[in-house]
Design a protein around this motif. Structure first.
Motif, PDB file in Angstrom:
ATOM      1  N   VAL A 164       0.854  -1.194   0.000  1.00 56.18           N
ATOM      2  CA  VAL A 164       0.000   0.000   0.000  1.00 56.18           C
ATOM      3  C   VAL A 164       0.886   1.239   0.000  1.00 56.18           C
ATOM      4  CG1 VAL A 164      -1.986  -1.008   1.167  1.00 56.18           C
ATOM      5  CG2 VAL A 164      -0.136  -0.042   2.529  1.00 56.18           C
ATOM      6  N   GLY A 165       0.306   2.335  -0.408  1.00 57.61           N
ATOM      7  CA  GLY A 165       0.979   3.631  -0.331  1.00 57.61           C
ATOM      8  C   GLY A 165       2.281   3.692  -1.104  1.00 57.61           C
ATOM      9  N   ALA A 166       2.278   3.219  -2.352  1.00 52.95           N
ATOM     10  CA  ALA A 166       3.521   3.208  -3.137  1.00 52.95           C
ATOM     11  C   ALA A 166       3.828   4.591  -3.706  1.00 52.95           C
ATOM     12  CB  ALA A 166       3.393   2.199  -4.275  1.00 52.95           C
ATOM     13  N   TYR A 167       5.090   4.967  -3.699  1.00 59.60           N
ATOM     14  CA  TYR A 167       5.514   6.240  -4.294  1.00 59.60           C
ATOM     15  C   TYR A 167       7.004   6.189  -4.629  1.00 59.60           C
ATOM     16  CZ  TYR A 167       7.092   7.114   0.504  1.00 59.60           C
ATOM     17  OH  TYR A 167       7.699   7.009   1.736  1.00 59.60           O
ATOM     18  N   LEU A 168       7.395   7.096  -5.521  1.00 56.09           N
ATOM     19  CA  LEU A 168       8.815   7.208  -5.876  1.00 56.09           C
ATOM     20  C   LEU A 168       9.502   8.145  -4.907  1.00 56.09           C
ATOM     21  CD1 LEU A 168       8.339   7.664  -9.701  1.00 56.09           C
ATOM     22  CD2 LEU A 168       9.674   5.804  -8.664  1.00 56.09           C
ATOM     23  N   MET A 169      10.708   7.787  -4.486  1.00 58.62           N
ATOM     24  CA  MET A 169      11.451   8.685  -3.590  1.00 58.62           C
ATOM     25  C   MET A 169      12.820   8.998  -4.187  1.00 58.62           C
ATOM     26  SD  MET A 169      12.627   6.155  -0.563  1.00 58.62           S
ATOM     27  CE  MET A 169      14.297   5.521  -0.611  1.00 58.62           C
ATOM     28  N   PRO A 170      13.228  10.255  -4.075  1.00 63.33           N
ATOM     29  CA  PRO A 170      14.531  10.644  -4.627  1.00 63.33           C
ATOM     30  C   PRO A 170      15.679  10.055  -3.816  1.00 63.33           C
ATOM     31  CG  PRO A 170      13.143  12.570  -4.151  1.00 63.33           C
ATOM     32  CD  PRO A 170      12.492  11.396  -3.509  1.00 63.33           C
ATOM     33  N   VAL A 171      16.703   9.604  -4.523  1.00 60.35           N
ATOM     34  CA  VAL A 171      17.897   9.069  -3.863  1.00 60.35           C
ATOM     35  C   VAL A 171      19.145   9.593  -4.588  1.00 60.35           C
ATOM     36  CG1 VAL A 171      16.786   6.917  -3.123  1.00 60.35           C
ATOM     37  CG2 VAL A 171      17.953   6.999  -5.328  1.00 60.35           C
ATOM     38  N   THR A 172      20.275   9.452  -3.945  1.00 62.40           N
ATOM     39  CA  THR A 172      21.549   9.637  -4.635  1.00 62.40           C
ATOM     40  C   THR A 172      22.323   8.332  -4.478  1.00 62.40           C
ATOM     41  OG1 THR A 172      22.552  10.508  -2.617  1.00 62.40           O
ATOM     42  CG2 THR A 172      21.659  12.120  -4.162  1.00 62.40           C
ATOM     43  N   VAL A 173      23.272   8.120  -5.362  1.00 60.72           N
ATOM     44  CA  VAL A 173      24.113   6.931  -5.228  1.00 60.72           C
ATOM     45  C   VAL A 173      25.550   7.398  -5.066  1.00 60.72           C
ATOM     46  CG1 VAL A 173      24.914   4.800  -6.301  1.00 60.72           C
ATOM     47  CG2 VAL A 173      22.538   5.529  -6.606  1.00 60.72           C
ATOM     48  N   GLU A 174      26.145   7.039  -3.925  1.00 61.30           N
ATOM     49  CA  GLU A 174      27.533   7.427  -3.669  1.00 61.30           C
ATOM     50  C   GLU A 174      28.346   6.171  -3.405  1.00 61.30           C
ATOM     51  OE1 GLU A 174      27.594  10.429  -0.561  1.00 61.30           O
ATOM     52  OE2 GLU A 174      25.957  11.468  -1.589  1.00 61.30           O
ATOM     53  N   ASP A 175      29.400   5.993  -4.180  1.00 61.27           N
ATOM     54  CA  ASP A 175      30.249   4.801  -4.072  1.00 61.27           C
ATOM     55  C   ASP A 175      29.419   3.531  -4.095  1.00 61.27           C
ATOM     56  OD1 ASP A 175      32.343   6.576  -3.780  1.00 61.27           O
ATOM     57  OD2 ASP A 175      32.227   6.536  -1.582  1.00 61.27           O
ATOM     58  N   GLY A 176      28.397   3.526  -4.933  1.00 59.53           N
ATOM     59  CA  GLY A 176      27.563   2.339  -5.045  1.00 59.53           C
ATOM     60  C   GLY A 176      26.509   2.201  -3.955  1.00 59.53           C
ATOM     61  N   ARG A 177      26.507   3.106  -2.972  1.00 54.59           N
ATOM     62  CA  ARG A 177      25.496   3.036  -1.900  1.00 54.59           C
ATOM     63  C   ARG A 177      24.318   3.926  -2.244  1.00 54.59           C
ATOM     64  NH1 ARG A 177      27.335   4.923   3.452  1.00 54.59           N
ATOM     65  NH2 ARG A 177      25.330   4.169   4.177  1.00 54.59           N
ATOM     66  N   ILE A 178      23.109   3.392  -2.034  1.00 57.64           N
ATOM     67  CA  ILE A 178      21.902   4.186  -2.293  1.00 57.64           C
ATOM     68  C   ILE A 178      21.576   4.994  -1.032  1.00 57.64           C
ATOM     69  CG2 ILE A 178      19.466   4.092  -2.919  1.00 57.64           C
ATOM     70  CD1 ILE A 178      20.022   1.333  -4.162  1.00 57.64           C
ATOM     71  N   LEU A 179      21.483   6.317  -1.186  1.00 56.56           N
ATOM     72  CA  LEU A 179      21.180   7.173  -0.035  1.00 56.56           C
ATOM     73  C   LEU A 179      19.897   7.959  -0.293  1.00 56.56           C
ATOM     74  CD1 LEU A 179      24.757   8.609   0.547  1.00 56.56           C
ATOM     75  CD2 LEU A 179      23.631   6.784   1.836  1.00 56.56           C
ATOM     76  N   PRO A 180      18.889   7.819   0.576  1.00 55.19           N
ATOM     77  CA  PRO A 180      17.658   8.592   0.398  1.00 55.19           C
ATOM     78  C   PRO A 180      17.944  10.079   0.572  1.00 55.19           C
ATOM     79  CG  PRO A 180      17.362   6.840   2.024  1.00 55.19           C
ATOM     80  CD  PRO A 180      18.824   6.949   1.758  1.00 55.19           C
ATOM     81  N   ALA A 181      17.215  10.894  -0.178  1.00 55.45           N
ATOM     82  CA  ALA A 181      17.466  12.331  -0.119  1.00 55.45           C
ATOM     83  C   ALA A 181      16.907  12.951   1.165  1.00 55.45           C
ATOM     84  CB  ALA A 181      16.853  13.003  -1.343  1.00 55.45           C
TER      85      ALA A 181
END
Lengths: 162, 551, 101
Positions: free
Chosen positions: C56-73
């Motif tokens: 439920v409650g699906a949405y897109l969230m912005p992230v950045t990728v640093e050194d292969g790690r996904i970081l939420p904005a």
């Protein structure tokens, strides 16, 4: 669309007439408050039952004097969260002694039906696939109630003291 | 305490069955999330950041040891071993699974508890003074009236889809520990000249985006009219309350925009028409009041030598007594506040083991009764002076001995962005840092009575508007920022705090509070002048200067 | 760059559309959409899963990728991905329970 009364699908003798449509001869019609105000004399003079459709912001008190000429009030529930219709139904029954049909139209949910019945609504216009089981459940989901309602059943408070 | 009869039990059991059916229909796809949401909310079930959250009502804050043990059981069996006591005499579990919630509610129903109407646009769990029935100088125990309101408002057919939530609080004392003026309806039990019980009605108070202090609408509603008058208030609101804007939908906005006089006239008209509809038989009032008859108190001297000796010998105990022990109406007894504000623990959180411990203590030393407060603490309402020392020792052993009630570290704090889907900023870590900064108890005593209240969003669950010092977390361009408010009060002298100015980033908000405190200490007229009194005397200006001009 | 997130219907757990599996609990395994087309595909997958009552409650969230790690904005998404910041013992950041011997 189907009409449900007493937990059964029944034939609907009423025709909803849009504001700019002709009135069908000799047929029971349901009109909006705007149409009623514009054509009041003609509508009450017809030789057929008259129904009134009220939006959720249109209080029954605004047509109090004419309720005796009206056989059905359809209360609109534009979204299930809009609960004005419950108070309007209670007022129709308790304050104005309206004994015609009160029909819920619009966004009616399964779990609202018990409350609607207790407020005096006795007709439900629902989608064709709306389960009749909901109406069966509405009769049994709560055996007793704390508040008085238009059904006149004794409340828990009264039952406790005979 | 009230005990369910067969009717009450049947209603709650039927509600569990109804909810079980609703969850089943949701899982089978017969209900969309949009349709299911209002149904789960009316049973206290939210979907938060990490998981579902279940809010369970503790009606008017009264709890038996047996009920407290069930709360501990739920925490262990269905959650992660703890619960969060809220600012509205509820408890929240942060990790239940949707599929388990019907079973949780069924377990709770076995001890006469439920999550009914702890959320949704309906009449919420009725709250009260945590010292009801034991406070010295009370007009009358308000809890029988709370129970009557609880029953009347449960599954109310007309008032389950109101424009917005609706909160009722009742107090029986002049000194307001229930924040009645910050409720949609606040009720004070009063007596008229003839000695008859009645109710002073306050209407349209609330916090949130637009904080408003309630206005008095009636001086005296006779007891037979309690529910009819409340019905009239609700009916006018249900019809005329705004539904076009969620932020303007509370009754406070209706009363504010319409004016008290006009709203009151409409209520009077409706009341005149419907008076006598909701029958409240005297026999029913008497039946419910009988459950709240005072427990079997022993006849004791007003003082206890054992207690006095312990207080003299033991500094820790002396400190505890100073803040956490309050006057009881019966000689030889005391009211004990149990702080849920220990350092390093989120305000209001208690572990299952602590719940069990406090249940044992209440059973043994508090005549089988417990209370929860809107300030997120617990209360042992009936402790003999002779037992106080033992109680303190046992509380301390359970990590519940914090001697900080009413002091700067006794912070009201919502869950904030660490748990809550609505939050814009975290509040728990700020509370934690404040507690560390002011950890020195001597310093807390020097500062004196001070209520810090903090919310992580504008909805104000943390009551920041009525904190002596209020903190509101906001989101500014993706970063947490904290606004400071000063001079609020939720008590009988209710007032809304004034915003000091620009907000502070997380690393500076605690320093800003310290600046406010230092300013107060430098301005106060002697040790007896509290922060709130001082603020009301000197106003915002000197605090503002200290906060912003030095920059 | 965006990741699609939701809560699982039956227990409410935070989940992401993953690289290898449709729904994963660990943000590190999430599929990162780098353009509008990929975002559209994620949104479609999510809509199907909402209909199928998985989430439920699906949405897109912005992230950045640093050194292969996904970081939420956002702070909010960092907390969702880890757990309550005051309780490192709870949520996804919690150490995995020891395996029974």
């Amino acid at each position: 669309m189907k009409l449900v009364k007493n937990a059964s699908a029944v034939a609907d003798d009423w025709t909803h007439v849009a504001d700019d449509d002709e009135l069908p001869e000799g047929k029971a019609v349901v009109v909006s408050l705007a149409r009623f105000r514009a054509d009041r004399d003609k509508l009450v003079g017809r030789n057929a039952p008259l129904g009134l459709r009220l939006k959720s912001n249109e209080a029954p008190s605004s047509v109090a004097e004419d309720l005796g000429r009206i056989a059905l009030v359809a209360l609109e529930f534009p979204i299930f969260r809009d609960g004005r219709g419950y108070s309007h139904a209670v007022q129709l029954r308790q304050r104005f002694g309206f004994d015609g049909e009160i029909r819920a139209v619009g966004d009616v949910l399964w779990d609202q039906i018990p409350h609607m019945i207790r407020c005096g609504i006795d007709g439900f216009e629902v989608g064709d696939d709306f389960p009749l089981a909901a109406f069966e459940e509405a009769r049994t989901v709560f055996t007793r109630h704390y508040q008085p309602d238009v059904t006149g059943q004794p409340t828990i408070l009264e039952l406790r003291h005979g | 305490m009230y005990r369910y009869d067969e009717f009450d039990q049947q209603a709650v059991d039927e509600r569990v069955a109804q909810f079980r059916g609703q969850v089943g229909r949701r899982l089978k796809g017969e209900l969309t999330e949009d349709q299911f949401k209002p149904l789960r909310l009316m049973n206290g079930l939210y979907l938060q950041l990490h998981a579902y959250m279940l809010r369970v009502a503790i009606p008017y804050g009264t709890l038996s040891p047996r009920q407290m043990r069930m709360l501990a059981h739920v925490a262990r069996k269905y959650d992660k071993g703890y619960g969060h006591f809220t600012t509205r005499q509820n408890i929240q579990y942060n990790w239940p699974r949707l599929v388990d919630t019907p079973d949780i509610l069924a377990d709770l129903a076995t001890v006469e508890m439920h999550g009914i109407q702890t959320s949704g646009n309906c009449i919420r769990n009725v709250t009260s003074d945590p010292f009801s029935g034991v406070a010295a100088g009370e007009v009358e125990d308000p809890r029988p009236w709370c129970e009557i309101i609880r029953q009347w408002s449960s599954f109310h057919p007309e008032f389950s889809y109101l424009p917005r939530k609706f909160k009722i609080a009742v107090t029986g004392s002049e000194h307001d520990r229930a924040a009645i003026k910050l409720h949609d309806i606040g009720i004070r039990v009063v007596r008229n000249a003839a000695g008859e019980t009645g109710f002073e009605f306050w209407i349209g108070g609330g916090m949130g985006r637009t904080p408003i202090i309630a206005k008095k609408i009636r001086d005296f509603v006779p007891k037979a009219d309690l529910l009819d008058y409340a019905t009239a208030c609700l009916r006018v609101y249900n019809e005329l309350g705004r539904r076009d804007n969620i932020y303007k939908a509370r009754i406070k906005i209706l009363v504010h925009e319409m004016g008290l006089e006009k709203y009151s006239a409409l209520v009077d008209e409706e009341f005149a028409r419907s008076q006598g509809t909701v029958k409240l038989p005297d026999a029913e009032i008497a039946r419910i009041q009988a459950y709240f008859a005072p427990p079997a108190y022993e006849t004791l001297p007003a003082t206890s030598t054992a207690f006095e000796a312990r207080r003299f010998e033991d500094k820790g105990f002396r400190t505890f007594v100073r803040t956490n022990v309050h006057a009881h109406k019966v000689p030889g007894y005391a009211i004990v506040s149990v702080s849920l504000k220990a350092p390093g623990v989120a305000p209001g959180d208690a572990s299952a083991d602590q719940m069990d411990a406090v249940a044992d203590i209440a059973e043994r030393y508090s005549l089988d009764e417990l209370r929860v407060t809107h300030e997120q603490n617990l209360v042992l309402p009936n402790v003999k002076l002779d037992d106080l020392y033992t109680v303190w020792k046992q509380l301390s052993a359970a990590g519940l001995g914090s001697a900080n009630i009413g002091l700067i570290s006794d912070i009201i704090c919502c869950p904030g962005l660490d748990y809550c889907d609505l939050a814009n900023a975290r509040s728990i870590p700020i509370a934690d840092e404040l507690q560390q900064r002011f950890a020195d108890l001597e310093r807390q005593y020097a500062i004196g009575s001070l209520k810090i209240k903090m919310s992580g969003c504008i909805n104000a669950c943390g009551h920041h508007h009525v904190g002596h010092i209020g903190i509101l977390g906001v989101d500014k361009h993706g970063k947490e920022l904290y606004q400071l408010q000063l001079g609020g009060s939720g008590a009988e002298d209710a007032s809304i705090g004034q915003i000091t100015g620009a907000g502070f980033p997380p690393e500076r908000i605690v320093g800003a509070v310290e600046t406010v405190i230092e300013t107060y200490l430098s301005l106060r007229h002697g040790d007896a002048e509290t922060f709130l009194d001082c603020y009301r005397r000197v106003g915002l200006a000197p605090f503002k200067a200290a906060l912003y001009e030095a920059r | 760059m965006k990741v699609l997130t939701a809560n699982r219907l039956d227990d409410g757990a935070v989940v992401y559309i993953g690289k290898a599996a449709p729904w994963v609990e660990d943000l590190a395994s999430a599929l990162v959409a780098v353009d509008v087309g990929a975002e559209g595909q994620l949104t479609e997958t999510a809509a199907t899963a909402v209909k199928a009552r998985l989430v439920v409650g699906a949405y897109l969230m912005p992230v950045t990728v640093e050194d292969g790690r996904i970081l939420p904005a956002s702070v909010r998404e960092r907390i969702r991905a880890a757990g309550p910041s005051n309780r490192p013992d709870l949520g996804k950041q919690a150490p995995a329970p020891a395996l029974p011997r």
